[in-house]
Design a protein around this motif. Sequence first.
Motif, mmCIF file in Angstrom:
data_model
loop_
_atom_site.group_PDB
_atom_site.id
_atom_site.type_symbol
_atom_site.label_atom_id
_atom_site.label_comp_id
_atom_site.label_asym_id
_atom_site.label_seq_id
_atom_site.Cartn_x
_atom_site.Cartn_y
_atom_site.Cartn_z
ATOM 1 N N MET A 96 -0.983 -8.518 -2.790
ATOM 2 C CA MET A 96 -1.881 -7.340 -2.005
ATOM 3 C C MET A 96 -3.255 -7.818 -2.029
ATOM 4 O O MET A 96 -4.134 -7.806 -1.330
ATOM 5 C CB MET A 96 -1.533 -6.017 -2.373
ATOM 6 N N ILE A 97 -3.430 -7.986 -3.511
ATOM 7 C CA ILE A 97 -4.964 -8.550 -3.846
ATOM 8 C C ILE A 97 -5.283 -9.824 -3.012
ATOM 9 O O ILE A 97 -6.398 -9.936 -2.599
ATOM 10 C CB ILE A 97 -5.080 -8.763 -5.287
ATOM 11 N N ASP A 98 -4.359 -10.549 -3.041
ATOM 12 C CA ASP A 98 -4.952 -11.941 -2.249
ATOM 13 C C ASP A 98 -5.013 -11.753 -0.702
ATOM 14 O O ASP A 98 -5.727 -12.628 -0.012
ATOM 15 C CB ASP A 98 -3.598 -13.039 -2.325
ATOM 16 N N SER A 99 -4.363 -10.575 -0.241
ATOM 17 C CA SER A 99 -4.706 -10.207 1.033
ATOM 18 C C SER A 99 -5.812 -9.653 1.278
ATOM 19 O O SER A 99 -6.335 -9.174 2.502
ATOM 20 C CB SER A 99 -3.471 -9.372 1.687
ATOM 21 N N GLU A 152 0.603 -1.132 0.028
ATOM 22 C CA GLU A 152 0.055 0.100 0.133
ATOM 23 C C GLU A 152 0.790 1.465 0.143
ATOM 24 O O GLU A 152 0.522 2.243 -0.844
ATOM 25 C CB GLU A 152 -0.989 -0.055 1.228
ATOM 26 N N ASP A 153 1.804 1.421 0.925
ATOM 27 C CA ASP A 153 2.788 2.625 0.816
ATOM 28 C C ASP A 153 3.341 2.928 -0.415
ATOM 29 O O ASP A 153 3.768 4.167 -0.658
ATOM 30 C CB ASP A 153 3.743 2.399 2.147
ATOM 31 N N ASP A 154 3.859 1.933 -1.231
ATOM 32 C CA ASP A 154 4.253 2.071 -2.676
ATOM 33 C C ASP A 154 3.472 2.887 -3.369
ATOM 34 O O ASP A 154 3.755 4.062 -4.112
ATOM 35 C CB ASP A 154 4.741 0.960 -3.224
ATOM 36 N N LEU A 155 1.885 2.258 -3.384
ATOM 37 C CA LEU A 155 0.944 3.128 -4.019
ATOM 38 C C LEU A 155 0.762 4.531 -3.474
ATOM 39 O O LEU A 155 0.546 5.441 -4.574
ATOM 40 C CB LEU A 155 -0.406 2.413 -4.289
#
Length: 122
Positions: free
Chosen positions: A79-82, A29-32
């Motif tokens: 990320m999506i899988d989480s 998330e922080d990257d985005l």
Amino acid sequence: MSVRDKRPVLFNSDPSSYAMTYLPDPVVEDDLRRLIDMHADAGIALFCQECYSQCVTTHWQSETLPFDHRPQHKRYRPMIDSGVQPLEVMVDQCHRRGMQFIAGYRINDTHGYKRQEGKNFP
């Protein structure tokens, strides 16, 4: 009145460009959020993320539409899988930074596309 209000700039993000050149593997998330912050700091008023093209999704997962199988988009899978949709993170950060978010989709965009084996898309 800010420059952003007087002359709004729309940034249109290609679905693969950042994945291949800027974002790490895997993406968190922080990257985005940093990606969106970079555009907000540059005075971008409208951020458009292309998120559907060539009959596949990028930056989000759907039960009814296939996710982009190209290697550069696999970095979003953890990320999506989480349970976190990258697109939702981008929308949230745009709004936090005072930018409008536009979800884009491409029609008739077939350059560089390789069909998924066993899939027959139009």
